[in-house]
Design a protein around this motif. Structure first.
Motif, short mmCIF file in Angstrom:
data_model
loop_
_atom_site.label_atom_id
_atom_site.label_comp_id
_atom_site.label_asym_id
_atom_site.label_seq_id
_atom_site.Cartn_x
_atom_site.Cartn_y
_atom_site.Cartn_z
N VAL A 48 62.94 2.62 54.31
CA VAL A 48 63.73 3.00 53.37
C VAL A 48 64.44 1.44 52.83
O VAL A 48 64.25 1.28 51.63
CB VAL A 48 64.76 3.70 53.62
CG1 VAL A 48 65.57 4.04 52.36
CG2 VAL A 48 64.21 4.98 53.60
N ALA A 49 65.33 1.10 53.74
CA ALA A 49 65.92 -0.26 53.26
C ALA A 49 66.39 -0.97 54.62
O ALA A 49 66.44 -0.56 55.58
CB ALA A 49 67.36 0.17 52.57
N ALA A 50 66.75 -2.14 54.35
CA ALA A 50 67.01 -3.18 55.57
C ALA A 50 68.08 -4.17 54.93
O ALA A 50 68.03 -4.69 54.04
CB ALA A 50 65.83 -3.97 56.12
N ILE A 51 69.07 -4.73 56.13
CA ILE A 51 70.00 -5.64 55.73
C ILE A 51 70.01 -6.83 56.55
O ILE A 51 69.91 -6.42 57.71
CB ILE A 51 71.34 -4.87 55.22
CG1 ILE A 51 72.40 -5.77 54.73
CG2 ILE A 51 71.74 -4.30 56.65
CD1 ILE A 51 73.55 -4.94 54.02
N SER A 52 70.24 -8.04 56.28
CA SER A 52 70.34 -9.05 57.19
C SER A 52 71.80 -8.99 58.09
O SER A 52 72.53 -8.17 57.64
CB SER A 52 70.21 -10.20 56.50
OG SER A 52 71.50 -10.52 55.73
N TRP A 53 71.74 -9.69 58.93
CA TRP A 53 73.12 -9.49 59.81
C TRP A 53 74.34 -9.78 59.23
O TRP A 53 75.27 -9.43 59.48
CB TRP A 53 72.97 -10.57 61.18
CG TRP A 53 72.62 -11.93 60.88
CD1 TRP A 53 71.52 -12.76 60.41
CD2 TRP A 53 73.90 -12.94 60.45
NE1 TRP A 53 71.87 -13.93 59.82
CE2 TRP A 53 73.00 -14.09 60.18
CE3 TRP A 53 75.02 -12.86 60.55
CZ2 TRP A 53 74.01 -15.38 59.75
CZ3 TRP A 53 75.97 -14.09 60.44
CH2 TRP A 53 75.18 -15.09 60.14
N SER A 54 74.14 -11.01 58.26
CA SER A 54 75.48 -11.18 57.46
C SER A 54 75.63 -10.32 56.19
O SER A 54 76.74 -10.29 55.45
CB SER A 54 75.33 -12.50 57.09
OG SER A 54 74.12 -12.79 55.94
N GLY A 55 74.78 -9.33 55.85
CA GLY A 55 74.62 -8.61 54.55
C GLY A 55 74.32 -9.36 53.47
O GLY A 55 74.33 -8.89 52.37
N THR A 58 68.83 -8.33 51.40
CA THR A 58 68.55 -6.89 51.44
C THR A 58 67.07 -6.61 50.95
O THR A 58 66.57 -7.54 50.23
CB THR A 58 69.32 -5.88 50.59
OG1 THR A 58 69.30 -6.37 49.38
CG2 THR A 58 70.89 -5.83 51.16
N GLU A 59 66.60 -5.45 51.60
CA GLU A 59 65.06 -5.15 51.27
C GLU A 59 65.13 -3.84 50.95
O GLU A 59 65.66 -2.98 51.76
CB GLU A 59 64.05 -5.63 52.40
CG GLU A 59 62.60 -5.38 52.18
CD GLU A 59 62.08 -6.36 50.96
OE1 GLU A 59 62.77 -7.45 50.99
OE2 GLU A 59 61.13 -6.09 50.53
N TYR A 60 64.34 -3.34 49.95
CA TYR A 60 64.21 -2.18 49.79
C TYR A 60 62.84 -1.49 49.60
O TYR A 60 61.79 -2.32 48.97
CB TYR A 60 64.86 -1.38 48.35
CG TYR A 60 66.48 -1.76 48.32
CD1 TYR A 60 66.93 -2.71 48.04
CD2 TYR A 60 67.07 -0.69 49.07
CE1 TYR A 60 68.41 -2.99 48.08
CE2 TYR A 60 68.70 -0.88 49.22
CZ TYR A 60 69.10 -2.36 48.66
OH TYR A 60 70.37 -2.21 48.74
N ALA A 61 62.35 -0.14 49.82
CA ALA A 61 61.35 0.40 49.53
C ALA A 61 60.93 0.59 47.99
O ALA A 61 62.17 0.87 47.48
CB ALA A 61 61.04 1.61 50.22
#
Length: 125
Positions: A48-55, A58-61
């Motif tokens: 669905v989605a991902a976020i890096s350690w720092s915020g 981001t990445e989305y489907a």
């Protein structure tokens, strides 16, 4: 041992909104990228989605772009998924997960090592 606990799921009408939360145990939360996945009945678990350690990244489907927003608060060891304009096809159990690697925003389940128990999201038409 890392524990991830999701909350915020529920029943909502199409077009409505929900915000999911995922609380993580441990002191190293801020070192890791995090992701959200979902699994509908009879289907494979999907990104669905991902976020890096720092915020900062981001990445989305494609299916949720423009409707969902992933964010995190490292001071609270929590990652969020704001879901707007929900559709019946968003109905699924939603899982948060911790990434194995800090240098990539993974979209495959095998790129994540710790998983929560899931929270049910049901969108009625």
């Amino acid at each position: 041992q890392v524990q991830l606990v999701e909350s915020g799921g529920g029943l909502v009408q199409a077009g409505g909104s929900l915000r999911l939360s995922c609380a993580a145990s441990g002191r190293t939360f801020s070192y890791y990228n995090m992701g959200w996945f979902r699994q509908a009945p009879g289907k494979e678990r999907e990104f669905v989605a991902a976020i890096s350690w720092s915020g900062g990244s981001t990445e989305y489907a494609d299916s949720v772009k423009g409707r969902f927003t992933i964010s995190r608060d490292n001071a609270k060891n929590t990652v969020y998924l704001q879901m707007n304009s929900l559709k019946p096809e968003d109905t699924a159990v939603y899982y948060c997960a911790r990434s194995r690697a800090a240098w990539v925003l993974g979209t495959n389940t095998n790129e994540y090592d710790y998983w929560g128990q899931g929270t049910q999201v049901t969108v009625s038409s």
